[in-house]
Design a protein around this motif. Structure first.
Motif, PDB file in Angstrom:
ATOM      1  N   ALA A   1      42.957  37.079  21.623  1.00  0.00           N
ATOM      2  CA  ALA A   1      43.349  38.300  22.328  1.00  0.00           C
ATOM      3  C   ALA A   1      44.862  38.365  22.566  1.00  0.00           C
ATOM      4  CB  ALA A   1      42.607  38.392  23.653  1.00  0.00           C
ATOM      5  N   HIS A   2      45.517  37.219  22.603  1.00  0.00           N
ATOM      6  CA  HIS A   2      46.966  37.152  22.874  1.00  0.00           C
ATOM      7  C   HIS A   2      47.388  37.860  24.151  1.00  0.00           C
ATOM      8  CE1 HIS A   2      47.248  34.939  19.284  1.00  0.00           C
ATOM      9  NE2 HIS A   2      46.912  35.937  18.499  1.00  0.00           N
ATOM     10  N   VAL A   3      46.561  37.690  25.166  1.00  0.00           N
ATOM     11  CA  VAL A   3      46.921  38.150  26.514  1.00  0.00           C
ATOM     12  C   VAL A   3      46.563  37.026  27.483  1.00  0.00           C
ATOM     13  CG1 VAL A   3      46.684  40.638  26.225  1.00  0.00           C
ATOM     14  CG2 VAL A   3      44.653  39.268  26.702  1.00  0.00           C
ATOM     15  N   PHE A   4      47.220  37.037  28.625  1.00  0.00           N
ATOM     16  CA  PHE A   4      46.827  36.123  29.699  1.00  0.00           C
ATOM     17  C   PHE A   4      45.760  36.841  30.518  1.00  0.00           C
ATOM     18  CE2 PHE A   4      50.994  33.439  30.257  1.00  0.00           C
ATOM     19  CZ  PHE A   4      50.891  33.027  28.951  1.00  0.00           C
ATOM     20  N   VAL A   5      44.574  36.258  30.591  1.00  0.00           N
ATOM     21  CA  VAL A   5      43.484  36.878  31.354  1.00  0.00           C
ATOM     22  C   VAL A   5      43.192  35.998  32.556  1.00  0.00           C
ATOM     23  CG1 VAL A   5      41.111  37.720  31.304  1.00  0.00           C
ATOM     24  CG2 VAL A   5      42.499  37.799  29.220  1.00  0.00           C
ATOM     25  N   ARG A   6      43.251  36.609  33.746  1.00  0.00           N
ATOM     26  CA  ARG A   6      42.993  35.877  34.971  1.00  0.00           C
ATOM     27  C   ARG A   6      41.498  35.602  35.085  1.00  0.00           C
ATOM     28  NH1 ARG A   6      45.276  35.282  40.272  1.00  0.00           N
ATOM     29  NH2 ARG A   6      43.464  35.477  41.620  1.00  0.00           N
ATOM     30  N   LEU A   7      41.131  34.324  35.175  1.00  0.00           N
ATOM     31  CA  LEU A   7      39.710  33.966  35.180  1.00  0.00           C
ATOM     32  C   LEU A   7      39.253  33.579  36.581  1.00  0.00           C
ATOM     33  CD1 LEU A   7      39.550  31.813  31.901  1.00  0.00           C
ATOM     34  CD2 LEU A   7      39.232  34.280  32.169  1.00  0.00           C
ATOM     35  N   ASN A   8      38.010  33.948  36.908  1.00  0.00           N
ATOM     36  CA  ASN A   8      37.455  33.613  38.222  1.00  0.00           C
ATOM     37  C   ASN A   8      36.854  32.202  38.187  1.00  0.00           C
ATOM     38  OD1 ASN A   8      34.984  33.785  36.931  1.00  0.00           O
ATOM     39  ND2 ASN A   8      34.550  35.857  37.690  1.00  0.00           N
ATOM     40  N   ASN A   9      36.157  31.831  39.253  1.00  0.00           N
ATOM     41  CA  ASN A   9      35.613  30.468  39.323  1.00  0.00           C
ATOM     42  C   ASN A   9      34.507  30.210  38.305  1.00  0.00           C
ATOM     43  OD1 ASN A   9      37.400  29.605  41.213  1.00  0.00           O
ATOM     44  ND2 ASN A   9      36.027  29.915  42.967  1.00  0.00           N
ATOM     45  N   GLN A  10      33.952  31.295  37.737  1.00  0.00           N
ATOM     46  CA  GLN A  10      32.984  31.135  36.644  1.00  0.00           C
ATOM     47  C   GLN A  10      33.697  31.135  35.285  1.00  0.00           C
ATOM     48  OE1 GLN A  10      32.003  33.112  39.499  1.00  0.00           O
ATOM     49  NE2 GLN A  10      31.061  31.123  39.935  1.00  0.00           N
ATOM     50  N   ALA A  11      35.035  31.115  35.339  1.00  0.00           N
ATOM     51  CA  ALA A  11      35.874  31.099  34.132  1.00  0.00           C
ATOM     52  C   ALA A  11      35.657  32.341  33.271  1.00  0.00           C
ATOM     53  CB  ALA A  11      35.653  29.822  33.313  1.00  0.00           C
ATOM     54  N   MET A  12      35.508  33.474  33.949  1.00  0.00           N
ATOM     55  CA  MET A  12      35.396  34.763  33.262  1.00  0.00           C
ATOM     56  C   MET A  12      36.397  35.726  33.878  1.00  0.00           C
ATOM     57  SD  MET A  12      31.453  35.621  32.678  1.00  0.00           S
ATOM     58  CE  MET A  12      30.426  34.690  33.754  1.00  0.00           C
ATOM     59  N   GLY A  13      36.834  36.690  33.073  1.00  0.00           N
ATOM     60  CA  GLY A  13      37.780  37.668  33.599  1.00  0.00           C
ATOM     61  C   GLY A  13      37.818  38.909  32.733  1.00  0.00           C
ATOM     62  N   LYS A  14      38.335  39.992  33.318  1.00  0.00           N
ATOM     63  CA  LYS A  14      38.422  41.258  32.584  1.00  0.00           C
ATOM     64  C   LYS A  14      39.871  41.611  32.335  1.00  0.00           C
ATOM     65  CE  LYS A  14      34.407  44.143  33.042  1.00  0.00           C
ATOM     66  NZ  LYS A  14      33.725  45.219  33.761  1.00  0.00           N
ATOM     67  N   GLN A  15      40.117  42.176  31.155  1.00  0.00           N
ATOM     68  CA  GLN A  15      41.456  42.655  30.829  1.00  0.00           C
ATOM     69  C   GLN A  15      41.289  43.908  30.002  1.00  0.00           C
ATOM     70  OE1 GLN A  15      44.260  41.028  31.848  1.00  0.00           O
ATOM     71  NE2 GLN A  15      45.714  42.378  30.845  1.00  0.00           N
TER      72      GLN A  15
END
Ligand SMILES: [Zn+2]
Length: 273
Positions: free
Chosen positions: A144-158
């Motif tokens: 994806a070549h973006v920094f995606v902020r991940l939650n404690n479940q190691a998932m995130g939206k961008q």
């Protein structure tokens, strides 16, 4: 004229010990032990500390098939030759194990180093922000070549897409970073949630115990400042030939052979990112 011409040619090649097409294919896919930057001279000097320093004769990192500098970091892609080569080697080792993997490189240092807001460090060419290797919502590897902020479940939206942490490729990255023959990593700052996933992956893969021990110690969530949920912040020690102009602070790990003597006890905590 007798025989199959293709077969004849193959036998001919064999008699000269020439590589077959299959061999050539294999060679093309091997991790590069030599990067383009390896054949350039490396006069770079890291001056001072990561949070108060400069970069002289820095080397620039270039995009290639295994790594891309992300949008927004185009003007801060300079570092010491040692750090550039460490990153390139890691990207190519991961791409060898996981074909088509592309590393996402964020900020390094500005061409001459020095103050670089909003960072505190990144001043002396020894820091780099690296994006996570990510999976899409169906757990397919993506670049994806973006920094995606991940939650404690190691998932995130961008931008409306869901991403998950790719433990396999990210652990392969850590393994490469921590096993370079001459350049030692001092810090990999990342959140505790991400660290836990990396170590679990390492155990699942029966990682080399020495590497696992290094990973446990080098990977830390910063005590102050951002917990680093969207990227790894990697810092390398001073190269031997940059000392004494280049300055390190503790911690100094036992596996890091220093040209100069380390203080006996580490009292400073990693805090700058
Ligand atoms: Zn950083």
């Amino acid at each position: 004229m007798t025989g199959n011409p293709v077969l004849r040619e193959a036998q001919h090649a064999e008699s000269h010990a020439e590589p077959s097409d299959a061999d050539l294919e294999k060679i093309a896919r091997m991790p590069r032990s030599i990067s383009p930057s390896d054949i350039e001279p490396n006069p770079s000097v890291s001056v001072g500390y990561p949070n108060r320093g400069l970069l002289r004769f820095g080397m620039r990192i270039n995009d290639d098939r295994a790594l891309k500098v992300k949008v927004g970091s185009q003007d801060s892609r300079h570092a010491t030759g040692e750090l550039i080569r460490l990153i390139e080697r890691a990207a190519h080792e991961v791409a060898f194990r996981y074909p088509r993997a592309e590393l996402t490189v964020g900020d390094l240092s500005r061409p001459g180093g020095g103050r670089f807001r909003p960072h505190v460090s990144h001043q002396s060419g020894r820091d780099v922000d690296i994006g996570f290797y990510l999976l899409d919502r169906r757990s397919t590897p993506v670049n994806a070549h973006v920094f995606v902020r991940l939650n404690n479940q190691a998932m995130g939206k961008q931008w409306g897409s869901l991403y998950k942490f790719d433990a396999s490729r990210n652990w392969a990255l850590i393994e490469s970073l921590l096993s370079h023959p001459t350049t030692d990593v001092q810090h990999i700052f990342v959140s505790n949630a991400i660290k836990r996933r990396l170590l679990n992956q390492a155990i699942k893969e029966r990682a080399n115990p020495e590497l696992l021990m290094r990973a446990r110690r080098v990977i830390t969530q910063p005590r102050h400042g951002a917990p680093h949920r969207s990227h790894f912040h990697v810092r390398v020690y001073c190269a031997d030939d940059d000392r004494p102009m280049c300055k390190d602070r503790p911690p100094f790990y036992s596996w890091h052979q220093r040209a100069t003597q380390a203080p006996a006890v580490s009292t400073l905590k990693p805090n700058d990112s």
